[in-house]
Design an enzyme around this catalytic site. Structure first.
Site, PDB file in Angstrom:
ATOM      1  N   ILE A 119       0.870  -1.167   0.000  1.00  0.00           N
ATOM      2  CA  ILE A 119       0.000   0.000   0.000  1.00  0.00           C
ATOM      3  C   ILE A 119       0.912   1.225   0.000  1.00  0.00           C
ATOM      4  O   ILE A 119       1.783   1.357   0.851  1.00  0.00           O
ATOM      5  CB  ILE A 119      -0.922  -0.003   1.230  1.00  0.00           C
ATOM      6  CG1 ILE A 119      -1.798  -1.253   1.210  1.00  0.00           C
ATOM      7  CG2 ILE A 119      -1.774   1.259   1.260  1.00  0.00           C
ATOM      8  CD1 ILE A 119      -2.589  -1.476   2.469  1.00  0.00           C
ATOM      9  N   GLN A 120       0.705   2.105  -0.956  1.00  0.00           N
ATOM     10  CA  GLN A 120       1.597   3.245  -1.135  1.00  0.00           C
ATOM     11  C   GLN A 120       1.611   4.180   0.075  1.00  0.00           C
ATOM     12  O   GLN A 120       0.609   4.350   0.749  1.00  0.00           O
ATOM     13  CB  GLN A 120       1.179   4.038  -2.368  1.00  0.00           C
ATOM     14  CG  GLN A 120       1.270   3.223  -3.643  1.00  0.00           C
ATOM     15  CD  GLN A 120       0.800   4.006  -4.833  1.00  0.00           C
ATOM     16  OE1 GLN A 120       1.153   5.164  -5.003  1.00  0.00           O
ATOM     17  NE2 GLN A 120      -0.010   3.385  -5.667  1.00  0.00           N
ATOM     18  N   THR A 174       2.992   3.969   3.016  1.00  0.00           N
ATOM     19  CA  THR A 174       2.807   3.392   4.345  1.00  0.00           C
ATOM     20  C   THR A 174       4.067   2.694   4.835  1.00  0.00           C
ATOM     21  O   THR A 174       4.017   1.928   5.787  1.00  0.00           O
ATOM     22  CB  THR A 174       1.649   2.375   4.351  1.00  0.00           C
ATOM     23  OG1 THR A 174       1.958   1.327   3.418  1.00  0.00           O
ATOM     24  CG2 THR A 174       0.328   3.022   3.995  1.00  0.00           C
ATOM     25  N   GLY A 175       5.198   2.922   4.181  1.00  0.00           N
ATOM     26  CA  GLY A 175       6.435   2.256   4.572  1.00  0.00           C
ATOM     27  C   GLY A 175       6.577   0.887   3.928  1.00  0.00           C
ATOM     28  O   GLY A 175       7.367   0.059   4.374  1.00  0.00           O
ATOM     29  N   GLY A 176       5.809   0.637   2.881  1.00  0.00           N
ATOM     30  CA  GLY A 176       5.801  -0.673   2.234  1.00  0.00           C
ATOM     31  C   GLY A 176       7.110  -1.052   1.576  1.00  0.00           C
ATOM     32  O   GLY A 176       7.494  -2.219   1.593  1.00  0.00           O
ATOM     33  N   THR A 177       7.822  -0.107   0.993  1.00  0.00           N
ATOM     34  CA  THR A 177       9.099  -0.420   0.359  1.00  0.00           C
ATOM     35  C   THR A 177      10.097  -0.877   1.410  1.00  0.00           C
ATOM     36  O   THR A 177      10.797  -1.879   1.221  1.00  0.00           O
ATOM     37  CB  THR A 177       9.635   0.807  -0.404  1.00  0.00           C
ATOM     38  OG1 THR A 177       8.671   1.178  -1.392  1.00  0.00           O
ATOM     39  CG2 THR A 177      10.965   0.512  -1.061  1.00  0.00           C
ATOM     40  N   LYS A 214      15.896  -7.481  -7.304  1.00  0.00           N
ATOM     41  CA  LYS A 214      15.170  -8.701  -6.978  1.00  0.00           C
ATOM     42  C   LYS A 214      16.076  -9.677  -6.219  1.00  0.00           C
ATOM     43  O   LYS A 214      17.262  -9.749  -6.451  1.00  0.00           O
ATOM     44  CB  LYS A 214      14.673  -9.380  -8.251  1.00  0.00           C
ATOM     45  CG  LYS A 214      13.396  -8.798  -8.783  1.00  0.00           C
ATOM     46  CD  LYS A 214      12.925  -9.416 -10.075  1.00  0.00           C
ATOM     47  CE  LYS A 214      12.924 -10.901 -10.083  1.00  0.00           C
ATOM     48  NZ  LYS A 214      12.390 -11.492 -11.308  1.00  0.00           N
ATOM     49  N   HIS A 224       2.041  -1.628  -8.312  1.00  0.00           N
ATOM     50  CA  HIS A 224       1.148  -1.360  -7.177  1.00  0.00           C
ATOM     51  C   HIS A 224      -0.217  -2.043  -7.342  1.00  0.00           C
ATOM     52  O   HIS A 224      -1.259  -1.405  -7.263  1.00  0.00           O
ATOM     53  CB  HIS A 224       0.950   0.138  -6.960  1.00  0.00           C
ATOM     54  CG  HIS A 224       2.196   0.828  -6.537  1.00  0.00           C
ATOM     55  ND1 HIS A 224       2.833   0.548  -5.351  1.00  0.00           N
ATOM     56  CD2 HIS A 224       2.942   1.776  -7.145  1.00  0.00           C
ATOM     57  CE1 HIS A 224       3.907   1.292  -5.244  1.00  0.00           C
ATOM     58  NE2 HIS A 224       4.005   2.045  -6.310  1.00  0.00           N
TER      59      HIS A 224
END
Length: 171
Positions: free
Chosen positions: A89-90, A92-95, A119, A145
């Site tokens: 979810i963009q 939100t600290g997802g990366t 990867k 996304h």
């Protein structure tokens, strides 16, 4: 003498105005928390959802999870057919969390990440299949996304496309 009393009175008025201005910077709002007697009591705990002017809250927290849902334990079998699907979810600290999944989790066979590549390969012990479906392990297999609907339609077909029909797990 009268001139001197005017100067003292002017100085007191100026001091009062200065104090009012400073008070507005230190304690903005209609009611100053510092001036309330209950603010000094140890039992007073500020409600973060309550406005300073005591108007009703616009945000009322509601949780859709029970305490049991939040404390449940999920057993993940890396040797079996279990699969972790990471929904990013963009904003939100997802990366950061996605990188954590491939780099920092202590597993029997952790992901292999090579320098300079985005990867990582996250294979099951003794198998050539992945246990993690995320952008850092499978790339953008379901699109940039992808949302929940796209993932639920895409993940089974991408993951199971490499297996024979009889070897595919039921998900």
């Amino acid at each position: 003498m009268e001139d001197r009393s005017h100067k003292v009175l002017l100085a007191l008025v100026m001091l009062f105005l200065f104090a009012v201005i400073v008070l507005q910077y230190v304690c903005p709002g209609t009611e100053c928390q510092l001036l309330r007697l209950r603010a000094f009591s140890p039992a007073a705990v500020a409600d973060p959802y309550r406005a300073e002017d005591e108007t009703p809250a616009r945000f009322v927290p509601r949780f859709n999870f029970s305490a049991g849902d939040l404390l449940r334990r999920v057993d993940f079998n890396i040797k079996g057919d279990d699969l972790i699907v990471f929904l990013h979810i963009q904003k939100t600290g997802g990366t950061t969390f996605g990188r954590h999944l491939v780099r920092n989790i202590q597993l029997e066979q952790p992901c292999e990440c090579r320098a300079g590549q985005k990867k990582c390969t996250c294979h099951r012990p003794g198998k050539r299949e992945t246990w993690l479906f995320s952008r850092f392990s499978t790339g953008w297999s379901c699109g940039l996304h992808a949302d929940w609907t796209e993932l639920t339609n895409c993940v089974p077909s991408v993951v199971d496309s490499k297996k024979e029909v009889r070897l595919r797990p039921s998900r």
